[in-house]
Design an enzyme around this catalytic site. Structure first.
Site, PDB file in Angstrom:
ATOM      1  N   HIS A  38      -1.518  -8.159  -3.619  1.00 22.54           N
ATOM      2  CA  HIS A  38      -2.572  -7.158  -3.649  1.00 22.54           C
ATOM      3  C   HIS A  38      -2.381  -6.310  -4.895  1.00 22.54           C
ATOM      4  CE1 HIS A  38      -4.207  -8.161   0.201  1.00 22.54           C
ATOM      5  NE2 HIS A  38      -3.101  -7.857   0.870  1.00 22.54           N
ATOM      6  N   CYS A  74      -6.314  -7.827  -6.821  1.00 26.83           N
ATOM      7  CA  CYS A  74      -7.451  -6.926  -7.006  1.00 26.83           C
ATOM      8  C   CYS A  74      -7.060  -5.786  -7.928  1.00 26.83           C
ATOM      9  CB  CYS A  74      -7.910  -6.367  -5.657  1.00 26.83           C
ATOM     10  SG  CYS A  74      -8.659  -7.592  -4.553  1.00 26.83           S
TER      11      CYS A  74
END
Length: 815
Positions: free
Chosen positions: A658, A701
């Protein structure tokens, strides 16, 4: 100590009196004695590192320094050193002249005084010595670190060149340690079934080997008692393990040459080029033992391996992929030869490889087929395996051979011929599509949407054609497939060639339409032969047009390290489903491109930073085995191989996690700056990566926003390089998405960016395209994907930043 024959400084005095003789003797193999004293803890790690960097011209000076250091450390260290010289088996065998030195001191076992008042110990009587000789050794309290079962040939026969065992003894040996001394414990059959690895025992009534004090044997009245746990250091356990399986260095055959004889045990791998029948040979005037001569080949290099005794039992065949460990290198009149040792293990790999044939020979006597490849190397297989695919008179041009445990289990005709074997026809691709049109259409009907999306992503049809074809009624799938194939055929030879290449090489297409393999592709389309004529209209690959100085040299083998950090399981209980698919695909592709691939799973922020700092320098390799690092080997991740990682001519780091703006997250959700990551690898005068390309692929992301139809302009690259390399030169960072935006990942197929990058590398690296150019195609490929049923609603565009000074051209390698 009070009962020793000489004063408290006896060991130092003995070493000093015999210093010249000791030094002259140890000069014959300085590295062995240096390793031995280091293993025994007589010198520190820093002293060892200072002493191991040695010039051959100054061996004597290093030996003098080593002996002086030991003498300066005091009586206990000198006593241990003298004990090592007189009792260690390897030392005694390597330095036979040590027996000529007058050791006037009994160091390890001082004689007890027979008089309480006497200042000296009188000689023991013959009766006393006899009693002392039969006195049982003290009870040992030890931990069993490892068990190993070996076979020993007691009776055998040789038939048709093969070794056939008639009687085999199985011997079980335990590696044990009390935390101070490591030993080998040879077990009887009854004890072997009782002893368990990891348990602690008290051992009574054992026999100490007269050849090695660190080996003990069980006998009829040996008793083993389960005892309370002992606190044993990991170093002591590793010392015990080395008794059963000493350290071995993985070597490439091409790096072995006459004169490279070493005391270190070696491990190699290669294909069996030749295999002589088993013969009997006398060993130094003793009994005869079975031997077998094997020639292993790796690339263009080959080496002879002599298999002795039990090693000759290995069930080998010509062409088999062989891994041989713990070999001893020796030079003879014919050059360098490797010999098996008591620790050698022969394993046979399960692999698949393509072979271009020169010819086929039937050996009815041995019931096998022998094929000759382009390098004049034979490959043998049972007649039944060959006959399952080919007739007696049938000779294919190229075959794919599948091995299982070193044996050929399957052979089939390859779909493609090599570039140099292909023919050129101006209309070959269109003709091939036309001849196989019905079969292609029937096969593609099973998943029309996948093939439609794939040909659109490859640019074989325009957006308007794609939109017209994707609005489909289930009842008319066949009609749409016919229309799609007709459109491709009407676009000409180049489009048809790309389409056929797609059907035969795209992983997703092959997996979805397995029946495509049954279609007879009668023409090699993707890679036609390049004309040798100067009048040829074809252009060479881009990499061949470039000057040598315009491309990063990638000559090391392996090319370099590829480190994958794969964060799947987070501490808050969430998972990044699909990320394992990305890690596997990256490992496959970069291994294919010649990199050594290492995997670090589920790393916190601090662990990521620690690992990356380590790989930037590779300074402290001692911590490597303590880390949970896996290695890509044999199409899967497994434990780290014993060979220490080294930097090559390039470095790749893939981070799957992430992220937020400018950072990637550890499994503890703490951020690590991407800028900080790249600066860990900045150029310095000490760095092995200075001036070499460093590539970072980051799937994370960078925010929560969804992109909407972003257009990308190709960045301009300034190709002029300064005289002095800037600290942050030679770096490429490819991000899955731009700042503030999400990066899409399928829980079943993996991430858009990673899967596209792997696919484009697979397709374009063999064509000689450089990495920056390939990533432009990745950007275009990802930009065409839709994250919503509403076109343009959810889009993604990767971002590439680089300070590369040259073209980075990666090429496939044979693994």
């Amino acid at each position: 100590m009070d009962n020793c024959l000489q004063s408290s400084m006896a060991a130092q005095h003995t070493a000093r009196r015999n210093k010249t003789a000791i030094q002259q003797t140890l000069c014959t193999d300085y590295r062995l004695i240096l390793n031995k004293v280091h293993e025994k803890g007589l010198i520190t790690g820093r002293e060892y590192n200072n002493l191991k960097s040695i010039n051959k011209e100054d061996v004597e000076g290093h030996v003098v320094e080593l002996v002086d250091k030991i003498m300066d450390k005091g009586e206990d260290t000198c006593r241990t050193f003298l004990d090592l010289l007189q009792t260690d088996t390897d030392v005694i065998e390597t330095f036979p002249n040590l027996k000529d030195i007058q050791w006037e001191q009994c160091l390890a076992l001082p004689v007890q005084s027979s008089s309480l008042d006497s200042g000296e110990t009188p000689p023991a009587s013959k009766k006393q010595r006899k009693i002392a000789h039969f006195k049982p050794p003290p009870t040992l309290k030890v931990k069993v670190v490892q068990l190993k079962e070996n076979i020993q040939l007691s009776k055998y026969e040789i038939s048709n060149g093969n070794l056939l065992p008639k009687s085999v003894d199985k011997k079980c040996t335990a590696a044990i340690t009390d935390g101070v001394t490591a030993r080998k414990f040879v077990l009887s059959k009854s004890l072997a079934s009782e002893i368990k690895t990891g348990k602690c025992y008290a051992i009574k009534n054992y026999i100490i080997s007269k050849f090695s004090p660190n080996m003990i044997w069980s006998q009829k009245n040996t008793c083993v008692y389960l005892s309370p746990p002992l606190i044993i250091s990991s170093e002591s356990e590793e010392e015990a393990r080395r008794l059963l399986s000493p350290a071995t260095a993985q070597m490439a055959i091409k790096d072995l040459h006459p004169g490279s004889q070493t005391e270190q045990l070696l491990s190699i791998s290669g294909f069996a080029k030749s295999l002589e029948p088993v013969q009997e040979m006398a060993v130094q005037g003793g009994p005869t033992v079975p031997t077998r001569r094997l020639m292993l080949k790796e690339g263009e290099a080959s080496i002879e391996v002599m298999l002795w005794r039990e090693a000759a039992l290995a069930d080998l065949s010509l062409g088999a992929a062989v891994v041989a460990t713990h070999l001893k290198a020796k030079n003879n009149q014919y050059g360098l030869c490797l010999h098996s040792t008591q620790y050698t293990e022969i394993t046979l790999a399960s692999i698949t490889r393509d072979v271009i044939l020169q010819g086929v020979r039937m050996d009815q006597e041995r019931e096998q087929v022998e094929i000759l490849d382009q390098q004049d190397d034979p490959v043998a297989m049972p007649i039944s395996v060959w006959a399952a695919t080919f007739g007696k008179e049938e000779v294919p041009k190229q075959v794919t051979i599948s091995y299982e445990n070193g044996k050929v289990i399957r052979v089939k005709e390859a779909l493609f011929y090599k570039k140099e074997d292909c023919l050129q026809f101006s209309m070959a691709a269109q003709d091939t599509v036309r001849r196989n049109k019905t079969a292609i259409q029937q096969t593609l009907c099973t998943d029309y949407r996948l093939i439609l999306n794939t040909v659109y992503e490859k640019g074989l049809i325009a957006r308007r054609e794609y939109n017209n074809l994707k609005s489909i009624n289930k009842e008319d799938v066949e009609g749409h497939v016919v229309e799609l194939v007709d459109k491709i055929m009407n676009k000409g030879e180049d489009t048809c060639r790309t389409f056929l290449d797609l059907l035969q090489t795209d992983t997703g297409v092959i997996e979805t339409f397995p029946n495509l393999k049954d279609i007879q592709w009668e023409q090699c389309l993707a890679l036609p032969v390049q004309s040798s004529s100067l009048d040829s209209g074809e252009s060479p690959p881009e990499s061949k047009k470039l000057k040598k100085d315009d491309i990063y040299p990638l000559n090391s083998r392996p090319v370099g390290l590829c480190v994958i950090i794969n964060n799947n399981n987070f501490m808050d209980g969430t998972e990044r489903r699909g990320t394992d698919k990305d890690a596997l695909r990256l490992a496959e592709v970069f291994s294919w491109l010649g990199f050594r691939v290492l995997l670090c799973k589920d790393q916190t922020k601090d662990q990521m930073e620690e690992k990356l700092t380590f790989f930037a320098s590779l300074n402290d390799l001692s911590q490597l085995q303590q880390e949970d690092i896996q290695e890509w080997s044999g199409k899967r991740f497994t434990h780290l191989l014993p060979e220490d990682p080294e930097h090559g001519d390039a470095f790749v780091c893939c981070i799957l996690s992430h992220g937020e703006k400018g950072v990637v997250l550890g499994t503890d959700r703490k951020p690590l700056s991407i800028k900080h990551i790249t600066r860990l690898f900045k150029a310095t005068s000490q760095s092995a990566l200075t001036g070499k390309p460093k590539v970072f692929l980051i799937q994370a992301c960078q925010g929560n926003k969804a992109q909407h139809g972003v257009l990308l302009e190709d960045p301009e690259v300034d190709s002029s390089g300064p005289v002095y390399i800037p600290e942050e030169a030679d770096v490429l960072v490819a991000m899955a998405t731009v700042e503030d935006c999400v990066a899409f990942r399928s829980v079943e197929e993996g991430a858009w960016f990673i899967q596209s990058a792997c696919q484009q590398l697979r397709e374009r690296c063999p064509r000689g395209e450089d990495l920056a150019t390939i990533l432009h195609f990745v950007n275009n490929d990802v930009s065409l994907k839709e994250g919503s049923c509403i076109p343009g609603k959810k889009k993604q565009i990767p971002e590439v930043k680089y300070t590369l000074r040259k073209k980075l051209v990666l090429s496939p390698h044979d693994n």
